[in-house]
Motif scaffolding. Structure first.
Motif, PDB file in Angstrom:
ATOM      1  N   UNK A  47     -57.148 -24.858  16.244  1.00  0.00           N
ATOM      2  CA  UNK A  47     -58.547 -24.698  16.623  1.00  0.00           C
ATOM      3  C   UNK A  47     -58.752 -25.293  18.012  1.00  0.00           C
ATOM      4  N   UNK A  48     -59.359 -24.524  18.911  1.00  0.00           N
ATOM      5  CA  UNK A  48     -59.595 -24.970  20.286  1.00  0.00           C
ATOM      6  C   UNK A  48     -61.062 -24.765  20.647  1.00  0.00           C
ATOM      7  N   UNK A  49     -61.559 -25.613  21.544  1.00  0.00           N
ATOM      8  CA  UNK A  49     -62.905 -25.467  22.089  1.00  0.00           C
ATOM      9  C   UNK A  49     -62.779 -25.200  23.580  1.00  0.00           C
ATOM     10  N   UNK A 105     -60.256 -19.844  17.014  1.00  0.00           N
ATOM     11  CA  UNK A 105     -59.691 -20.218  15.726  1.00  0.00           C
ATOM     12  C   UNK A 105     -59.287 -18.940  14.998  1.00  0.00           C
ATOM     13  N   UNK A 106     -58.095 -18.894  14.422  1.00  0.00           N
ATOM     14  CA  UNK A 106     -57.691 -17.684  13.699  1.00  0.00           C
ATOM     15  C   UNK A 106     -58.383 -17.523  12.344  1.00  0.00           C
ATOM     16  N   UNK A 122     -55.271 -16.820  17.880  1.00  0.00           N
ATOM     17  CA  UNK A 122     -54.362 -17.959  17.829  1.00  0.00           C
ATOM     18  C   UNK A 122     -53.864 -18.233  19.236  1.00  0.00           C
ATOM     19  N   UNK A 123     -54.087 -19.445  19.733  1.00  0.00           N
ATOM     20  CA  UNK A 123     -53.611 -19.822  21.057  1.00  0.00           C
ATOM     21  C   UNK A 123     -52.319 -20.620  20.932  1.00  0.00           C
ATOM     22  N   UNK A 155     -57.861 -19.559  35.444  1.00  0.00           N
ATOM     23  CA  UNK A 155     -56.996 -19.707  34.265  1.00  0.00           C
ATOM     24  C   UNK A 155     -56.828 -21.183  33.918  1.00  0.00           C
ATOM     25  N   UNK A 156     -56.694 -21.472  32.644  1.00  0.00           N
ATOM     26  CA  UNK A 156     -56.419 -22.822  32.155  1.00  0.00           C
ATOM     27  C   UNK A 156     -55.154 -22.799  31.294  1.00  0.00           C
ATOM     28  N   UNK A 157     -54.446 -23.917  31.281  1.00  0.00           N
ATOM     29  CA  UNK A 157     -53.270 -24.061  30.426  1.00  0.00           C
ATOM     30  C   UNK A 157     -53.723 -24.575  29.066  1.00  0.00           C
ATOM     31  N   UNK A 158     -53.265 -23.950  27.995  1.00  0.00           N
ATOM     32  CA  UNK A 158     -53.619 -24.373  26.630  1.00  0.00           C
ATOM     33  C   UNK A 158     -52.875 -25.680  26.338  1.00  0.00           C
ATOM     34  N   UNK A 159     -53.608 -26.742  25.964  1.00  0.00           N
ATOM     35  CA  UNK A 159     -52.944 -28.038  25.708  1.00  0.00           C
ATOM     36  C   UNK A 159     -52.122 -28.020  24.410  1.00  0.00           C
TER      37      UNK A 159
END
Length: 159
Positions: A47-49, A105-106, A122-123, A155-159
Motif C-alpha cells: 500500500x502506497x500513498x 493498493x491492489x 501493485x507498485x 517521475x518518482x522512485x517507489x520506496x
C-alpha cells in the motif's frame, strides 16, 4: 398586446436556428496540464500513498492515469499511454491548484479517510512512477469518445 411572450418565442427560434447552423467548432483537442508528483510513501502491505499537486479547470477533466516502469524515461514515456492504471475523480469545477492524496493498493478496500482516489495497482519498490491527466475527447463526426492524456508528470522512485 403583450410583447414579452412574443419576444421570448422569437429569442428561442433565433437560438435554435443559430445552434443548428453552427459549423465553426474547433477540431483541435484541448491540452490538459500534467500533475506534479510531490511524494510517495510506503504504508506497508503493498500500500502506497502518493501526494500530487494539480490544476484541472476544464469540464473535460476526468482524472489521472498512473504509469510504472523500470526507468524514469519509460515511466514518463510509455510505449502505449493506454496501459496505465486510471483514477477517475468526481467532476468538480476546480480552478485553483489542489493537492490530491492517492492511495495505490491492489486490494479492493474502500478509500482511507482523506484519500481522493484509490488506484488498484501493485507498485514495485525501486521502479519509477509518473502520472498523466485524463481529459475526455469526443469525436463529433462519428459520435465516439475516449480519454486523451496530458504530457507526463515528473517521475518518482517507489520506496
Amino acid at each position: 398586446m403583450n410583447l414579452k411572450p412574443n419576444c421570448f418565442v422569437l429569442f428561442l427560434v433565433a437560438i435554435f436556428f443559430l445552434m443548428g447552423n453552427c459549423t465553426n467548432y474547433s477540431t483541435t483537442a484541448s491540452v490538459q496540464a500534467p500533475p506534479t508528483l510531490i511524494s510517495i510513501t510506503n504504508n506497508g502491505n503493498s500500500n502506497f500513498t502518493i501526494k500530487v499537486r494539480a490544476q484541472n479547470p476544464e469540464f473535460i477533466f476526468q482524472g489521472y492515469r498512473l504509469y510504472q516502469a523500470a526507468t524514469e524515461s519509460l515511466a514518463q514515456n510509455p510505449t502505449d499511454t493506454n496501459l496505465g492504471t486510471d483514477c477517475i475523480l468526481a467532476q468538480a469545477a476546480i480552478v485553483q491548484p489542489v493537492e490530491y492524496t492517492f492511495e495505490v493498493d491492489p486490494s479492493t478496500n474502500a478509500n482511507t479517510v482523506g484519500v481522493s482516489c484509490r488506484i488498484f495497482a501493485t507498485l514495485t519498490p525501486g521502479s519509477y512512477i509518473s502520472m498523466r491527466t485524463l481529459g475526455l475527447a469526443v469525436n463529433l463526426q462519428n459520435s465516439t469518445s475516449s480519454y486523451r492524456v496530458s504530457l507526463p508528470s515528473n517521475a518518482l522512485i517507489v520506496p
